[in-house]
Design an enzyme around this catalytic site. Sequence first.
Site, PDB file in Angstrom:
ATOM      1  N   ASP A  44      -6.345  37.324 -16.458  1.00  0.00           N
ATOM      2  CA  ASP A  44      -6.549  38.169 -17.622  1.00  0.00           C
ATOM      3  C   ASP A  44      -5.249  38.097 -18.386  1.00  0.00           C
ATOM      4  O   ASP A  44      -4.165  38.231 -17.805  1.00  0.00           O
ATOM      5  CB  ASP A  44      -6.892  39.611 -17.238  1.00  0.00           C
ATOM      6  CG  ASP A  44      -7.503  40.354 -18.432  1.00  0.00           C
ATOM      7  OD1 ASP A  44      -8.360  39.761 -19.115  1.00  0.00           O
ATOM      8  OD2 ASP A  44      -7.123  41.502 -18.691  1.00  0.00           O
TER       9      ASP A  44
ATOM     10  N   GLY B  61      -6.510  30.895 -29.183  1.00  0.00           N
ATOM     11  CA  GLY B  61      -6.234  32.324 -29.244  1.00  0.00           C
ATOM     12  C   GLY B  61      -5.284  32.656 -30.384  1.00  0.00           C
ATOM     13  O   GLY B  61      -5.456  32.204 -31.519  1.00  0.00           O
TER      14      GLY B  61
ATOM     15  N   ASP C 148      -2.185  31.763 -30.641  1.00  0.00           N
ATOM     16  CA  ASP C 148      -1.050  30.827 -30.647  1.00  0.00           C
ATOM     17  C   ASP C 148      -0.511  30.481 -32.041  1.00  0.00           C
ATOM     18  O   ASP C 148       0.703  30.387 -32.215  1.00  0.00           O
ATOM     19  CB  ASP C 148      -1.409  29.529 -29.904  1.00  0.00           C
ATOM     20  CG  ASP C 148      -1.441  29.710 -28.388  1.00  0.00           C
ATOM     21  OD1 ASP C 148      -1.103  30.809 -27.913  1.00  0.00           O
ATOM     22  OD2 ASP C 148      -1.801  28.744 -27.686  1.00  0.00           O
TER      23      ASP C 148
ATOM     24  N   LYS D 121       5.000  24.228 -23.801  1.00  0.00           N
ATOM     25  CA  LYS D 121       4.244  25.473 -23.646  1.00  0.00           C
ATOM     26  C   LYS D 121       4.175  25.880 -22.178  1.00  0.00           C
ATOM     27  O   LYS D 121       4.377  27.051 -21.835  1.00  0.00           O
ATOM     28  CB  LYS D 121       2.835  25.299 -24.222  1.00  0.00           C
ATOM     29  CG  LYS D 121       1.986  26.557 -24.155  1.00  0.00           C
ATOM     30  CD  LYS D 121       0.617  26.333 -24.781  1.00  0.00           C
ATOM     31  CE  LYS D 121      -0.213  27.609 -24.750  1.00  0.00           C
ATOM     32  NZ  LYS D 121      -1.544  27.431 -25.340  1.00  0.00           N
TER      33      LYS D 121
ATOM     34  N   HIS E 274       3.415  32.539 -20.708  1.00  0.00           N
ATOM     35  CA  HIS E 274       3.033  33.566 -19.754  1.00  0.00           C
ATOM     36  C   HIS E 274       2.155  32.982 -18.654  1.00  0.00           C
ATOM     37  O   HIS E 274       2.340  33.260 -17.469  1.00  0.00           O
ATOM     38  CB  HIS E 274       2.309  34.700 -20.480  1.00  0.00           C
ATOM     39  CG  HIS E 274       1.160  34.254 -21.343  1.00  0.00           C
ATOM     40  ND1 HIS E 274       1.264  33.239 -22.282  1.00  0.00           N
ATOM     41  CD2 HIS E 274      -0.145  34.657 -21.414  1.00  0.00           C
ATOM     42  CE1 HIS E 274       0.106  33.054 -22.881  1.00  0.00           C
ATOM     43  NE2 HIS E 274      -0.768  33.904 -22.372  1.00  0.00           N
TER      44      HIS E 274
END
Length: 199
Positions: free
Chosen positions: A70, A154, A156, A177, A182
């Site tokens: 998530d 998303g 980005d 990246k 994350h």
Amino acid sequence: MKKIVIATKNQGKVREMRAALAHLPVEVLSLKEFGQFPDAVENGSTFTENARIKAEFYREKTGCACIADDSGIEVAVLGGAPGIHSARFAGFHADDATNNEKLLQELRKAGVKESPADYRCALVFADTDGSIFTSEGRCDGTVQMVPRGENGFGYDPYFYPAEYPGRTMAEISLAEKDRISHRGKALREMVCKLEEHLK
């Protein structure tokens, strides 16, 4: 060979995770290979809770070990929103375009053109023997109103990571990246745990 299902319908995430797990003695599958499943009910209050809900739900559905993530973006000027609601920021059937438009609307309402922000990711591995492993990653930067780049998904194109000033997450290479993202950080931590678990 142990089968691990990547419990997401996002093929970009499947590609990233498959590459990270490639050296392990596992067969990596995507949910698509099992036909249609209902969506897990993500009613947790944190990224980790929602990832665990998904991992355990799809482990039961597939009969295989599952990794679920998530992740989302937290924008300081919006009080940390959209946070765990990032995928559905613009509503239940939102896509990247509508979510990004909602982000821009909220920044306009706040009267700013940019804000500190961070991407967060929680990963949960749920094995068939009941084992559960978790990991987390974070990437700091800013969101700005001007989208740039074609490489990401998303949020980005609007997220400028601190490590690459002047470039968005959608402008840097996959290798760059992976190093700072994350999900890359959470994946590296998870891979270390899986290497130990699968010995």
